[in-house]
Every structure is written in structure tokens, then in C-alpha cells.
Design a protein around this motif. Structure first.
Motif, PDB file in Angstrom:
ATOM      1  N   THR A  19      -8.710  61.049  24.536  1.00  0.00           N
ATOM      2  CA  THR A  19      -9.001  59.619  24.053  1.00  0.00           C
ATOM      3  C   THR A  19      -8.468  59.037  22.784  1.00  0.00           C
ATOM      4  OG1 THR A  19     -11.006  60.256  23.449  1.00  0.00           O
ATOM      5  CG2 THR A  19     -10.560  59.581  25.749  1.00  0.00           C
ATOM      6  N   GLN A  20      -8.620  59.823  21.797  1.00  0.00           N
ATOM      7  CA  GLN A  20      -8.188  59.554  20.356  1.00  0.00           C
ATOM      8  C   GLN A  20      -6.809  59.482  20.175  1.00  0.00           C
ATOM      9  OE1 GLN A  20      -9.218  62.072  17.303  1.00  0.00           O
ATOM     10  NE2 GLN A  20      -9.450  60.504  15.763  1.00  0.00           N
ATOM     11  N   GLU A  21      -6.010  60.243  20.851  1.00  0.00           N
ATOM     12  CA  GLU A  21      -4.373  60.175  20.702  1.00  0.00           C
ATOM     13  C   GLU A  21      -4.070  59.019  21.751  1.00  0.00           C
ATOM     14  OE1 GLU A  21      -0.755  61.162  19.529  1.00  0.00           O
ATOM     15  OE2 GLU A  21      -2.616  62.165  18.794  1.00  0.00           O
ATOM     16  N   MET A  22      -4.598  58.886  22.998  1.00  0.00           N
ATOM     17  CA  MET A  22      -4.019  57.666  23.540  1.00  0.00           C
ATOM     18  C   MET A  22      -4.284  56.383  23.037  1.00  0.00           C
ATOM     19  SD  MET A  22      -5.537  58.889  27.403  1.00  0.00           S
ATOM     20  CE  MET A  22      -5.297  57.288  28.133  1.00  0.00           C
ATOM     21  N   ALA A  23      -5.346  56.288  22.185  1.00  0.00           N
ATOM     22  CA  ALA A  23      -5.876  54.953  21.486  1.00  0.00           C
ATOM     23  C   ALA A  23      -4.884  54.927  20.129  1.00  0.00           C
ATOM     24  CB  ALA A  23      -7.211  54.681  20.801  1.00  0.00           C
ATOM     25  N   THR A  24      -4.437  55.987  19.826  1.00  0.00           N
ATOM     26  CA  THR A  24      -3.365  55.743  18.466  1.00  0.00           C
ATOM     27  C   THR A  24      -1.805  55.430  19.236  1.00  0.00           C
ATOM     28  OG1 THR A  24      -4.748  57.526  17.429  1.00  0.00           O
ATOM     29  CG2 THR A  24      -2.371  57.250  16.768  1.00  0.00           C
ATOM     30  N   LEU A  25      -1.649  56.013  20.276  1.00  0.00           N
ATOM     31  CA  LEU A  25      -0.294  55.632  21.093  1.00  0.00           C
ATOM     32  C   LEU A  25      -0.487  54.071  21.521  1.00  0.00           C
ATOM     33  CD1 LEU A  25       0.363  58.538  23.155  1.00  0.00           C
ATOM     34  CD2 LEU A  25       1.266  58.146  20.978  1.00  0.00           C
ATOM     35  N   ILE A  26      -1.375  53.532  21.668  1.00  0.00           N
ATOM     36  CA  ILE A  26      -1.290  52.206  22.209  1.00  0.00           C
ATOM     37  C   ILE A  26      -1.616  51.070  21.214  1.00  0.00           C
ATOM     38  CG2 ILE A  26      -2.917  50.515  23.698  1.00  0.00           C
ATOM     39  CD1 ILE A  26      -3.198  52.703  25.640  1.00  0.00           C
ATOM     40  N   PHE A  27      -2.259  51.571  20.203  1.00  0.00           N
ATOM     41  CA  PHE A  27      -2.650  50.489  19.150  1.00  0.00           C
ATOM     42  C   PHE A  27      -2.851  51.238  17.935  1.00  0.00           C
ATOM     43  CE2 PHE A  27      -5.069  47.675  16.517  1.00  0.00           C
ATOM     44  CZ  PHE A  27      -4.602  46.346  16.804  1.00  0.00           C
ATOM     45  N   ASN A  28      -2.008  50.888  16.781  1.00  0.00           N
ATOM     46  CA  ASN A  28      -2.147  51.457  15.556  1.00  0.00           C
ATOM     47  C   ASN A  28      -1.961  50.430  14.436  1.00  0.00           C
ATOM     48  OD1 ASN A  28       0.767  51.168  15.081  1.00  0.00           O
ATOM     49  ND2 ASN A  28       1.006  53.246  16.450  1.00  0.00           N
ATOM     50  N   HIS A  56     -11.619  49.109  13.999  1.00  0.00           N
ATOM     51  CA  HIS A  56     -12.869  49.134  15.020  1.00  0.00           C
ATOM     52  C   HIS A  56     -11.924  49.058  16.469  1.00  0.00           C
ATOM     53  CE1 HIS A  56     -16.011  48.799  12.477  1.00  0.00           C
ATOM     54  NE2 HIS A  56     -15.380  47.951  11.551  1.00  0.00           N
ATOM     55  N   PHE A  57     -10.970  48.193  16.432  1.00  0.00           N
ATOM     56  CA  PHE A  57     -10.438  48.061  18.058  1.00  0.00           C
ATOM     57  C   PHE A  57      -9.858  49.452  18.498  1.00  0.00           C
ATOM     58  CE2 PHE A  57      -6.831  46.753  20.942  1.00  0.00           C
ATOM     59  CZ  PHE A  57      -7.705  45.940  22.057  1.00  0.00           C
ATOM     60  N   GLN A  58      -9.291  50.120  17.730  1.00  0.00           N
ATOM     61  CA  GLN A  58      -8.893  51.650  18.023  1.00  0.00           C
ATOM     62  C   GLN A  58     -10.164  52.544  18.405  1.00  0.00           C
ATOM     63  OE1 GLN A  58      -6.436  53.406  15.303  1.00  0.00           O
ATOM     64  NE2 GLN A  58      -5.814  55.146  16.488  1.00  0.00           N
ATOM     65  N   GLN A  64     -13.345  52.817  25.551  1.00  0.00           N
ATOM     66  CA  GLN A  64     -12.661  52.361  27.048  1.00  0.00           C
ATOM     67  C   GLN A  64     -12.040  53.651  27.618  1.00  0.00           C
ATOM     68  OE1 GLN A  64      -9.608  49.726  26.570  1.00  0.00           O
ATOM     69  NE2 GLN A  64      -9.042  49.936  28.737  1.00  0.00           N
ATOM     70  N   PHE A  65     -11.233  54.464  27.028  1.00  0.00           N
ATOM     71  CA  PHE A  65     -10.776  55.659  27.812  1.00  0.00           C
ATOM     72  C   PHE A  65     -11.767  56.328  28.325  1.00  0.00           C
ATOM     73  CE2 PHE A  65      -6.908  54.510  25.224  1.00  0.00           C
ATOM     74  CZ  PHE A  65      -6.276  53.679  26.045  1.00  0.00           C
ATOM     75  N   THR A  66     -12.671  56.727  27.576  1.00  0.00           N
ATOM     76  CA  THR A  66     -13.596  57.669  27.694  1.00  0.00           C
ATOM     77  C   THR A  66     -14.593  57.158  29.080  1.00  0.00           C
ATOM     78  OG1 THR A  66     -13.893  58.604  25.735  1.00  0.00           O
ATOM     79  CG2 THR A  66     -15.735  59.057  27.149  1.00  0.00           C
TER      80      THR A  66
END
Length: 79
Positions: A19-28, A56-58, A64-66
Motif C-alpha cells: 500500500t505504501q508503494e502504490m500510494a507513492t506511485l500515484i501521489f508524490n 498527509h494525502f499520501q 484507502q488502499f488498505t
């Protein structure tokens, strides 16, 4: 043996990593939000910096993914 024994499950914590990697790919931090009105853009950029929006959004994307979904409720006060 005196009854059933319990042992702690060993994990690699892969759901957190995924989930951390997916969040980083979508928003950084390289993500750009474009607004046509320059005054409004400067105002919103200041609000984002004051509230550490990028960090905070990341984090919320990870949640959200979790959990499978998210609701965003903006809170407006006197600007």
C-alpha cells in the motif's frame, strides 16, 4: 503438553509495503495541481504547505488502499 499452545505468526508486513508503494506511485512530491486563477492558486498552495498536504494525502492513500475506499471531507474556515 498441557493444552493448546499459541504462537505468534511471523509476517513480512507485505500489505503495508504494497500500500505504501502504490500510494507513492500515484501521489508524490512531484505531483502538480494546476489552477487557472493565479491568486487562488497561490492561496491554495499556501494552505497545502501549511497543512503538509503532500505527506498527509499520501498517508491517507495508504489507508484507502488498505481499507478499500476513502471519503474526503474538506473543512472550510474563513480564508
Amino acid at each position: 503438553m498441557n493444552g493448546p499452545k499459541q504462537r505468534r505468526m511471523a509476517t513480512l508486513n507485505m500489505p503495508k509495503v504494497l500500500t505504501q508503494e502504490m500510494a507513492t506511485l500515484i501521489f508524490n512530491e512531484r505531483c502538480e495541481i494546476n489552477i487557472d486563477d493565479d491568486e487562488l492558486a497561490d492561496n491554495i498552495e499556501g494552505i497545502f504547505k501549511d497543512n503538509k498536504f503532500n505527506k498527509h494525502f499520501q498517508d491517507y492513500l495508504e489507508y484507502q488502499f488498505t481499507l478499500g475506499g476513502m471519503v474526503v471531507n474538506p473543512d472550510f474556515q474563513d480564508l
